[in-house]
Write an enzyme that holds these catalytic residues in place. Structure first.
Site, PDB file in Angstrom:
ATOM      1  N   GLN A 270      18.827  74.202  -0.674  1.00  0.00           N
ATOM      2  CA  GLN A 270      17.117  73.925  -1.030  1.00  0.00           C
ATOM      3  C   GLN A 270      16.054  74.024  -1.036  1.00  0.00           C
ATOM      4  O   GLN A 270      14.511  74.129  -1.132  1.00  0.00           O
ATOM      5  CB  GLN A 270      16.151  73.890   0.910  1.00  0.00           C
TER       6      GLN A 270
ATOM      7  N   CYS B  48      14.977  72.803   5.055  1.00  0.00           N
ATOM      8  CA  CYS B  48      16.462  72.728   5.552  1.00  0.00           C
ATOM      9  C   CYS B  48      16.115  70.925   6.457  1.00  0.00           C
ATOM     10  O   CYS B  48      16.922  70.420   6.105  1.00  0.00           O
ATOM     11  CB  CYS B  48      15.662  73.695   6.709  1.00  0.00           C
TER      12      CYS B  48
ATOM     13  N   HIS C  89      14.080  76.346  11.977  1.00  0.00           N
ATOM     14  CA  HIS C  89      15.200  75.958  10.623  1.00  0.00           C
ATOM     15  C   HIS C  89      16.190  74.905  11.376  1.00  0.00           C
ATOM     16  O   HIS C  89      16.878  75.176  12.676  1.00  0.00           O
ATOM     17  CB  HIS C  89      15.892  77.102  10.669  1.00  0.00           C
TER      18      HIS C  89
END
Ligand SMILES: *[C@@H]1O[C@H](CO)[C@@H](O)[C@H](O)[C@H]1NC(C)=O
Ligand SMILES: *[C@@H]1O[C@H](CO)[C@@H](O)[C@H](O)[C@H]1NC(C)=O
Ligand SMILES: *[C@@H]1O[C@H](CO)[C@@H](O)[C@H](O)[C@H]1NC(C)=O
Length: 328
Positions: free
Chosen positions: A128, A134, A274
């Site tokens: 990324q 993410c 995340h």
């Protein structure tokens, strides 16, 4: 006089005043070469200090009795606040808003599953870069796998389309988003383009979606919530890899191998920062774990993957899981 010495030493250690040794400087320079890093002379000192402090923490951790090992990686010149602002969601994503529409059966399920070994069902690990995207990689990873399982075709899908175009579904490009909301976007937007046709830039941009170039489609979105980790196991065992989110804390950045487990992270939906992809699960010496595909490149962790303890909602990982039903 004698009694004063240990105190002085203790104070100095607490302040972290141990000077950088020539060997540590040497390790930093090799690390800079390995990761192709260059700094202005003003920044060099700060990066050296941060690197040395991270390296000492890694060595101390590896000397202890833990279920996972740490190592230097591409993040080793950053402190956690710097990392957080570049790579993680800057706005908390309230994924508890998602309602569950998953109906769990009774099992039993296999003791271990790994979609990477069942066939060509998991695409290569991507990177990324310095963008909190993410969620787009978790989304494309899940859809790539679901399409491959349903049709036998392995595609590579466009994260940048989700970064640029999925705002109407409560996603915020490099500032964050949720896989469940990205699946909804793909469903209502009528498709997602391929990586080649809409290449990844790693920064926010304007939407360049061309409907006639869409190559993958979503028929329905399945949300698994209410911290139902058993439902995640069932979905991975019976259907496909599952997107989930969890809270990354400082000790996760230097993860190298083994089963990640933490006492410093939270377990609630409002703290997850995340998103990743569960591609399997298993158990080692009585400790159950998830096999997880990350989006920090193939050099990070175990060839881009990590294991995290399963069955305890570790770091809130069961707070907001989801997967797409592809239209094939
Ligand atoms: C290390 O940790 C494991 C699991 O927590 C425990 O069973 C074992 O006794 C520990 N070993 C040492 C040397 O502390
Ligand atoms: C998150 O969403 C839930 C359900 O919509 C709501 O009750 C809660 O107040 C929200 N929390 C935050 C921090 O926005
Ligand atoms: C699944 O989650 C998405 C995003 O939070 C939401 O828009 C959608 O309504 C949910 N689906 C169901 C069936 O609840």
């Amino acid at each position: 006089m004698r009694a004063v010495l240990p105190l002085l030493c203790a104070a100095a250690c607490l302040l972290g005043a141990r000077a950088v040794s020539p060997s540590e400087k040497f390790h930093f320079k090799s690390w800079m070469v390995q990761h192709k890093k260059t700094y202005s002379s003003g920044e060099y000192h700060h990066r050296l200090q941060t690197f040395v402090s991270n390296r000492r923490k890694i060595h101390a951790h590896n000397r202890g009795n833990h279920t996972f090992k740490m190592a230097l990686n591409q993040f080793s010149d950053m402190n956690f606040d710097e990392f957080k602002s570049q790579y993680l969601w800057s706005e908390p994503q309230n994924c508890s808003a998602t309602k569950s529409n998953y109906l769990r059966g009774k099992g039993p399920y296999p003791t271990s599953v790994d979609w990477r070994k069942k066939g060509n069902f998991v695409s290569p690990v991507k990177n990324q870069g310095g963008c909190g995207s993410c969620w787009t990689f978790s989304t494309t990873g899940a859809l790539e796998s679901a399409v491959a399982i349903a049709s036998g075709k392995m595609l590579s899908l466009a994260e940048q389309q989700l970064v640029d175009c999925a705002q109407a579904f409560n996603n915020y490009g490099c500032k964050g988003g949720l896989p469940s909301q990205a699946f909804e976007y793909i469903l209502y937007n009528k498709g997602i383009m391929g990586e080649d046709a809409y290449p990844y830039q790693g920064k926010d941009g304007t939407c360049k979606f061309q409907p006639e170039k869409a190559i993958a489609f979503v028929k329905d979105v399945v949300n698994i919530t209410s911290y139902d980790e058993k439902a995640m196991v069932e979905a991975v065992a019976l259907y496909n890899p599952v997107s989930f989110a969890f809270e990354v804390t400082n000790d996760f950045l230097s993860y190298k191998s083994g089963i990640y487990s933490s006492t410093s992270c939270h377990q609630t939906a409002d703290k997850v920062n995340h998103a990743v992809l569960a591609v399997g699960y298993g158990e080692e010496k009585g400790t159950p774990y998830w096999i997880v595909k990350n989006s920090w490149g193939p050099q990070w962790g175990m060839n881009g993957y990590f294991l995290i303890e399963r069955g305890k909602n570790m770091c809130g990982l069961a707070a907001c899981a989801s997967y797409p039903i592809p239209l094939v």
